[in-house]
Enzyme design. Structure first.
Site, PDB file in Angstrom:
ATOM      1  N   ARG A  67       0.811  -1.216   0.000  1.00  0.00           N
ATOM      2  CA  ARG A  67       0.000   0.000   0.000  1.00  0.00           C
ATOM      3  C   ARG A  67       0.847   1.268   0.000  1.00  0.00           C
ATOM      4  NH1 ARG A  67      -0.825   1.951   5.558  1.00  0.00           N
ATOM      5  NH2 ARG A  67      -3.033   2.482   5.294  1.00  0.00           N
ATOM      6  N   ARG A 110       5.343  16.734   8.920  1.00  0.00           N
ATOM      7  CA  ARG A 110       6.288  15.994   9.762  1.00  0.00           C
ATOM      8  C   ARG A 110       7.374  15.377   8.892  1.00  0.00           C
ATOM      9  NH1 ARG A 110       1.606  12.613   9.846  1.00  0.00           N
ATOM     10  NH2 ARG A 110       1.912  10.599   8.823  1.00  0.00           N
ATOM     11  N   ARG A 151      -4.653  12.041  11.303  1.00  0.00           N
ATOM     12  CA  ARG A 151      -3.828  11.755  10.124  1.00  0.00           C
ATOM     13  C   ARG A 151      -4.768  11.429   8.961  1.00  0.00           C
ATOM     14  NH1 ARG A 151      -0.987   6.720  11.441  1.00  0.00           N
ATOM     15  NH2 ARG A 151      -2.775   6.506  12.813  1.00  0.00           N
ATOM     16  N   GLY A 173       8.501   6.780  13.001  1.00  0.00           N
ATOM     17  CA  GLY A 173       8.650   5.543  12.239  1.00  0.00           C
ATOM     18  C   GLY A 173       8.136   4.339  12.992  1.00  0.00           C
ATOM     19  N   ASP A 192       5.227   3.455  14.299  1.00  0.00           N
ATOM     20  CA  ASP A 192       3.800   3.709  14.433  1.00  0.00           C
ATOM     21  C   ASP A 192       3.027   2.393  14.274  1.00  0.00           C
ATOM     22  OD1 ASP A 192       4.871   3.819  11.828  1.00  0.00           O
ATOM     23  OD2 ASP A 192       3.314   5.144  11.093  1.00  0.00           O
ATOM     24  N   GLU A 210       7.129  -6.892   5.243  1.00  0.00           N
ATOM     25  CA  GLU A 210       7.476  -5.702   6.016  1.00  0.00           C
ATOM     26  C   GLU A 210       8.047  -6.025   7.385  1.00  0.00           C
ATOM     27  OE1 GLU A 210       5.076  -1.650   7.358  1.00  0.00           O
ATOM     28  OE2 GLU A 210       3.987  -3.536   7.108  1.00  0.00           O
TER      29      GLU A 210
END
Length: 531
Positions: free
Chosen positions: A142, A195, A266, A298, A300, A484
């Site tokens: 994604r 950010r 967000r 990073g 998150d 990931e």
């Protein structure tokens, strides 16, 4: 040639290239589409909140918003149909990619770079994608844009694959982003402009020079701009004052935290953030700011940023002075000092040497725990060192700010508390968030492996590398893909991809490819030397 002259040359080339691609729309989708944006995200027109903010509008955005306002009250108005008539989802190209099971792991990674590469002329017009002048590598799944700290770890593998062309292109893209926006955004999307991400551009410039790509001096002006972004307002702070990323401690030391300039949900996780904020008792804008700051880290998300109950609604990222952020900024200051000296600017060299030395002392004073034998984050609001051990404890070794004694203590702590079947654990906590146990992440493995090796902890460094490669190879043999994140407690049937967080497990995957490719290269080189 001077650094200034190089900068002007780079800027000219980038400007010429950028003129050939779609113009940037720096308004984020929430600002651009206003109540239409809220209706689409709150109504879950797409199952993934990121889908809509990545859509390409099929007509002028102002015309789309006017049409929505004119039609939304009609009795037969269909929001989903309206969205699909006016926007084109940007489906991930690699979702249609089918791996060849006959390829070795190295061959698979080398082949994937082209699959994960995006070209400037592919940028859709008027979308949230910030156009870049040169090709770049995306993580995959994604994530169809270039991410800041991800890219450093991808570059490790690009170098191993001999793709110096892509490394050079991405280097100039990052320089372009700093020149254009004053910092490197989280990713090249308009909704990321408020950010950044962990500041690793200094590490990138070292990598470029190490592989003969260019002299790191070429990027000195950009390194200084990045430092100014992170230190904005810091010099004016008095004891116990804060401003944006900067916190002045009661002893006068200046340290940094993660921060986001906006305090709204967000946009890529709108409904998720609204839901999280509703679960707490704080004003929702405070929770939104903390979630955004957590995204800048990073990590998150992680229990690392949360209150005592570990629930995401208790997140308080801006109250925490992170080990890794301050280590990266020490590296940035050290790099600026060295490069300034190399070009004859002794005043700047001395200035940034003093900054780096002051930060080192502050890291030792506030972030080192002799009792734990580890570097730990500090809660400046509650005035205590947190007891949440995580893999960030290896970052001071990775950037060379630890003493030999501290490195030995950290190595023992990692060995006894974080080393698992499949590599180094992200933390000791099972929270359900993706940056906690049982997941392991490629960048954390690399920083621990490299940092421990630099301090002579070779046995532990090699053991982490062996376990991590075994984890990745196990899943690759079964499913022919890299992902990931990975579960580090290996079940009998072999490795599994990680879980938790806001979205399904993603494959591709940029930084896993990069770290694994580099580790395999190092292993082959070591075998050659041994032979």
């Amino acid at each position: 040639m001077s650094a200034a002259a190089v900068e002007l040359g780079d800027a000219g080339r980038n400007a010429a290239r950028i003129a050939e691609v779609a113009p940037a729309d720096t308004l984020s989708p929430a600002d651009r589409y206003q109540e239409l944006f809220v209706a689409v995200q709150a109504g879950r027109v797409f199952s993934d909140s990121k889908t809509f903010v990545d859509c390409a509008p099929l007509h002028d955005p102002e015309d789309i918003l006017d049409a929505y306002r004119a039609r939304r009250s009609l009795p037969d108005f269909d929001l989903a149909a309206f969205v699909h008539d006016n926007f084109r989802p940007e489906h991930a190209r690699e979702s249609r990619y089918v791996a060849d099971p006959q390829r070795t792991l190295v061959e698979h990674i080398d082949y994937l770079w082209d699959v994960l590469t995006r070209q400037p002329r592919q940028h859709p017009v008027r979308s949230s994608l910030l156009p870049l002048p040169n090709p770049y590598v995306v993580p995959g799944g994604r994530f169809g844009e270039m991410y800041y700290w991800d890219s450093y770890f991808s570059m490790l593998g690009l170098a191993g694959s001999g793709r110096l062309d892509l490394m050079r292109s991405m280097a100039d893209n990052f320089a372009y982003l700093i020149d254009t926006f004053g910092h490197i955004p989280n990713g090249n999307r308009s909704y990321y402009l408020s950010r950044s991400q962990p500041p690793v551009f200094a590490l990138m410039t070292e990598l470029f020079e190490a592989h003969g790509l260019c002299r790191a001096l070429r990027y000195l002006p950009r390194l200084r701009k990045e430092h100014a972004f992170w230190m904005d307002g810091g010099e004016q702070l008095r004891h116990n004052e804060v401003h944006r990323h900067c916190v002045r401690m009661d002893d006068g030391a200046l340290l940094n935290r993660y921060w986001d300039d906006r305090d709204t949900p967000r946009e890529e996780s709108y409904l998720e953030d609204v839901t999280t904020a509703a679960q707490g008792r704080r004003p929702v804008h405070e929770v939104y700011r903390e979630l955004r700051a957590g995204a800048e880290s990073g990590w998150d998300f992680s229990s690392r940023w949360c209150g005592g109950d570990g629930a995401l609604a208790s997140i308080r990222t801006t109250s925490i002075l992170p080990v890794d952020l301050n280590s990266f900024l020490h590296k940035l200051e050290t790099q600026i000092a060295q490069l300034s000296g190399a070009c004859g600017d002794q005043a700047s060299a001395q200035e940034f040497s003093r900054c780096a030395e002051a930060r080192k002392k502050a890291i030792d004073r506030w972030l080192w725990s002799d009792a734990a034998g580890a570097y730990l984050d500090y809660d400046w609001q509650r005035d205590h060192r947190r007891d949440h051990l995580c893999a960030a404890t290896a970052t001071p070794l990775f950037v060379g700010v630890a003493s030999p004694m501290q490195a030995r203590r950290v190595a023992e702590t990692i060995r006894t508390r974080l080393l698992k079947d499949g590599g180094i654990a992200t933390s000791e906590c099972f929270s359900g968030e993706q940056w906690d146990r049982p997941n392991g992440w490629a960048p954390l493995q690399w920083m621990a492996i490299s940092g421990l090796s630099d301090y002579g902890e070779t046995v532990l460094s090699q053991e982490i590398g062996r376990r991590w490669l075994s984890t990745v190879a196990s899943l690759y043999r079964r499913e022919h893909k890299l992902v990931e994140k990975y579960v580090l407690q290996l079940p009998p049937e072999g490795a599994h991809g990680g879980s938790g967080g806001e979205y399904p497990l993603q494959d591709g995957f940029g930084w896993t490819n990069g770290v694994v490719r580099r580790l395999l290269q190092d292993m082959a080189a070591g075998a050659g030397e041994g032979g």
